[in-house]
Structures are given as structure tokens and as C-alpha cells.
Motif scaffolding. Structure first.
Motif, short mmCIF file in Angstrom:
data_model
loop_
_atom_site.label_atom_id
_atom_site.label_comp_id
_atom_site.label_asym_id
_atom_site.label_seq_id
_atom_site.Cartn_x
_atom_site.Cartn_y
_atom_site.Cartn_z
N ASP A 114 0.84 -1.20 0.00
CA ASP A 114 0.00 0.00 0.00
C ASP A 114 0.87 1.24 0.00
N VAL A 115 0.43 2.24 -0.72
CA VAL A 115 1.09 3.55 -0.75
C VAL A 115 0.07 4.59 -0.33
N VAL A 116 0.38 5.34 0.72
CA VAL A 116 -0.52 6.35 1.27
C VAL A 116 0.21 7.69 1.28
N SER A 117 -0.45 8.72 0.79
CA SER A 117 0.11 10.06 0.78
C SER A 117 -0.70 10.94 1.72
N ARG A 118 0.00 11.52 2.71
CA ARG A 118 -0.65 12.40 3.68
C ARG A 118 0.09 13.73 3.72
N TYR A 119 -0.38 14.58 4.62
CA TYR A 119 0.25 15.90 4.76
C TYR A 119 1.67 15.76 5.27
N GLU A 120 1.90 14.76 6.15
CA GLU A 120 3.24 14.60 6.72
C GLU A 120 4.24 14.03 5.72
N GLY A 121 3.76 13.28 4.73
CA GLY A 121 4.66 12.67 3.76
C GLY A 121 4.01 11.46 3.11
N VAL A 122 4.82 10.65 2.47
CA VAL A 122 4.38 9.46 1.75
C VAL A 122 4.86 8.22 2.49
N CYS A 123 3.99 7.22 2.61
CA CYS A 123 4.32 5.97 3.30
C CYS A 123 4.03 4.80 2.37
N ILE A 124 5.00 3.90 2.24
CA ILE A 124 4.81 2.66 1.49
C ILE A 124 4.97 1.51 2.47
N LYS A 125 3.99 0.61 2.47
CA LYS A 125 3.97 -0.48 3.44
C LYS A 125 3.78 -1.80 2.72
N HIS A 126 4.68 -2.74 3.00
CA HIS A 126 4.61 -4.09 2.44
C HIS A 126 4.16 -5.03 3.54
N ARG A 127 3.12 -5.82 3.27
CA ARG A 127 2.59 -6.75 4.27
C ARG A 127 2.73 -8.18 3.77
N ALA A 128 3.13 -9.04 4.68
CA ALA A 128 3.14 -10.49 4.45
C ALA A 128 2.44 -11.12 5.65
N GLY A 129 1.15 -11.32 5.52
CA GLY A 129 0.36 -11.75 6.66
C GLY A 129 0.17 -10.62 7.64
N LEU A 130 0.50 -10.85 8.90
CA LEU A 130 0.39 -9.81 9.92
C LEU A 130 1.69 -9.07 10.16
N ASN A 131 2.76 -9.47 9.49
CA ASN A 131 4.05 -8.79 9.62
C ASN A 131 4.25 -7.88 8.42
N GLY A 132 4.99 -6.82 8.63
CA GLY A 132 5.15 -5.85 7.55
C GLY A 132 6.46 -5.12 7.60
N GLN A 133 6.77 -4.50 6.48
CA GLN A 133 7.95 -3.67 6.31
C GLN A 133 7.48 -2.38 5.66
N LYS A 134 7.86 -1.24 6.23
CA LYS A 134 7.37 0.02 5.67
C LYS A 134 8.48 1.06 5.67
N ALA A 135 8.29 2.03 4.78
CA ALA A 135 9.21 3.17 4.66
C ALA A 135 8.37 4.42 4.46
N TYR A 136 8.73 5.48 5.16
CA TYR A 136 7.99 6.73 5.01
C TYR A 136 8.93 7.90 5.29
N ASP A 137 8.57 9.03 4.75
CA ASP A 137 9.34 10.24 4.97
C ASP A 137 8.52 11.22 5.79
N LYS A 138 9.21 12.06 6.53
CA LYS A 138 8.56 13.07 7.36
C LYS A 138 8.86 14.45 6.77
N PHE A 139 7.83 15.01 6.14
CA PHE A 139 7.94 16.34 5.54
C PHE A 139 9.11 16.40 4.56
#
Length: 279
Positions: A26-51
Motif C-alpha cells: 500500500d502507498v498512502v500520501s498524507r500531509y506529513e509525507g508518503v508511506c509505502i507499506k509491504h505486508r506479508a500476513g500480519l508482519n510488515g515492512q514500511k518506509a515513510y518520509d517526514k515532511f
């Protein structure tokens, strides 16, 4: 899947049938920045930037049983029955006395050797160091793969050392030709993502370079020797390094960046390369 330590077969590329979770990104874009999250079941790996000023990599473990920890399996507590102490009026024959009289007096039981093995990670404070180790390894694999896509060095300059003969430990090795079909297949197989977890072996590379099983033992030895020479060639050029006390090899940091660039250039069309050169 491989960033999170799941085994994906190198031949089919299919996920293990025992894994019943959902795999999504999933890729979500908010006011704080952009977040990309990879899920494999209930565990996940994500990367996001702050402003747009800080890149943060996080690992989330909601199902620790998917990972393993090297520990002893706690055995169920069972009562220990000691042999009865003989009465003073009834002397005990010498052959029935314990080997260590102090154990009979104190009631101590000899300690059993604890059997340790790789077991599922638990939801307890005891396994927190192992959980931190798993999360750190997943973050490092993700960062290494991300860093290999951002290389400012021109491809011709980066690939020039591969196209020259080298001397390693007193032996001469030939140059690599990334445009040659055999060398290109070797480099593509070396750049696969599953080698970032546990490295690759001679037999792993054989499955990528040869079709089918060898017809006899002599052919198998000949095939293994040929792949061994290729591994020494890659090691001489600095693309891989050997793990100590194992038969496994891992791709070096510089080799990962170069392999990513070479594989991308091989897959790119002439139009894309021309537009990139013009830009």
C-alpha cells in the motif's frame, strides 16, 4: 516475502502453500509525507518520509511465530522420585549404594543436557533480543536493496573494472562481458533477491545455469566444478564474498549496486536508454 525472511523457491518463485496470509503493498500520501507499506500476513515492512526531510524504515512483527529462535524447548515439570533411604537397622549391601553418597544425602538430581534447536519465536520478553535481531536484519536487507537503485556513477565507469583481467591471490582471471549471453545469465542469476537472506551455494547457481538433472555422477562433478570456477571468477572481481566456515557466498555492497544497474540496463529498451542519456 524475502525481505521478511520467508522462503520462496528459486525455481518456481511460488510462495509456500502453508502460508495462508495476504501479501500486499500500500502507498498512502498524507500531509506529513508518503508511506509505502509491504505486508506479508500480519508482519510488515514500511518506509515513510517526514515532511520530505527524513526517510524512516520500520519493521512490524505482529505474528512472531513466523520467525525462529535458537533455544531449548521447556520440558513439562515432572515429579522426580528418589530411591528410599535405607533404615539404620537394615544395612544396605555395598553393591546397592549410590555412586555419589552426597547426592543421596542432599537429594540432588543430576542435571540433564538441554537440547537446543531452532524453534518458533515466542511472544515473551525472553525472545525480545531475537526479535530485535530479526527486525534489524529485515531493515538492513530493505535498505541495501533500496540503496542499490540510487547510484550516481555512470554505468560505463562502474562496469569498466569487470571488463578487465584481474589477479586474485596470485592467479589470473578473465574479464566479464555483461553483454555476452552466458555472462549476462550468470549476472542475472547472481542478482536475485533470495540470496540476500542466507547467501547462495554452488548447487543454487547450478539450478539457474543448467536445465534438468545431471545424467550421472561424473556429469554432476563436472557441473559442480564448472560452477565452482564461476564462483571464483565472481569472487576475484569483488562481486561476492565467502561466508566464514560455510559453503555460502553473499553479494558485496558494491556488487549489489553494480548488478542492479547491469540488469536494469539489459532489460531497458534502446528508446529508454536514449531518453535517459538525453536527460
Amino acid at each position: 516475502m524475502r525481505f521478511l525472511g520467508h522462503h520462496v523457491p528459486r525455481t518456481t518463485g511460488k510462495v509456500d502453500a502453508r502460508f495462508q496470509g495476504e501479501v500486499r503493498t500500500d502507498v498512502v500520501s498524507r500531509y506529513e509525507g508518503v508511506c509505502i507499506k509491504h505486508r506479508a500476513g500480519l508482519n510488515g515492512q514500511k518506509a515513510y518520509d517526514k515532511f520530505a526531510s527524513l526517510l524512516r524504515i520500520e519493521n512490524t512483527i505482529n505474528r512472531p511465530e513466523a520467525f525462529t529462535v535458537y533455544r531449548a524447548d521447556p520440558a513439562p515439570a515432572s515429579p522426580v522420585t528418589l530411591p528410599p533411604t535405607p533404615r539404620a537397622s537394615t544395612p544396605c549391601p555395598p553393591q546397592s549404594l549410590p555412586l555419589n553418597p552426597q547426592e543421596r544425602v542432599s537429594g540432588r538430581v543430576p542435571e540433564l543436557k538441554v537440547q537446543r534447536a531452532w524453534r518458533p519465536l515466542r511472544r515473551s520478553v525472553t525472545d525480545l533480543p531475537r526479535r530485535a535481531e530479526v527486525s534489524c536484519a529485515a531493515n538492513k536487507r530493505y535498505l541495501d536493496a533500496l540503496a542499490s537503485t540510487h547510484v550516481a556513477t555512470p554505468l560505463g565507469e562502474a562496469a569498466a573494472p569487470l571488463c578487465r583481467r584481474v589477479t586474485h591471490q596470485g592467479r589470473h582471471y578473465r574479464a566479464l562481458n555483461p553483454l555476452n549471453s552466458s555472462d549476462a545469465t550468470l549476472l542475472r542469476g547472481l542478482s536475485r533477491g533470495e540470496w540476500t537472506v542466507a547467501g547462495l551455494r554452488n548447487r543454487d547457481l547450478q539450478a539457474l545455469l543448467y536445465q534438468g538433472e545431471p545424467r550421472d555422477k561424473k556429469a554432476a562433478r563436472r557441473r559442480s566444478a564448472a560452477v565452482g570456477r564461476k564462483l571464483r571468477l565472481l569472487r576475484a572481481h569483488g562481486l561476492i564474498r565467502k561466508l566464514p566456515h560455510t559453503h555460502r557466498y553473499v553479494v558485496t555492497d558494491s556488487g549489489r549496486a553494480l548488478l542492479t544497474a547491469l540488469v536494469a540496463a539489459q532489460a531497458a529498451s534502446t528508446e529508454k536508454l536514449t531518453l535517459a542519456l538525453a536527460a
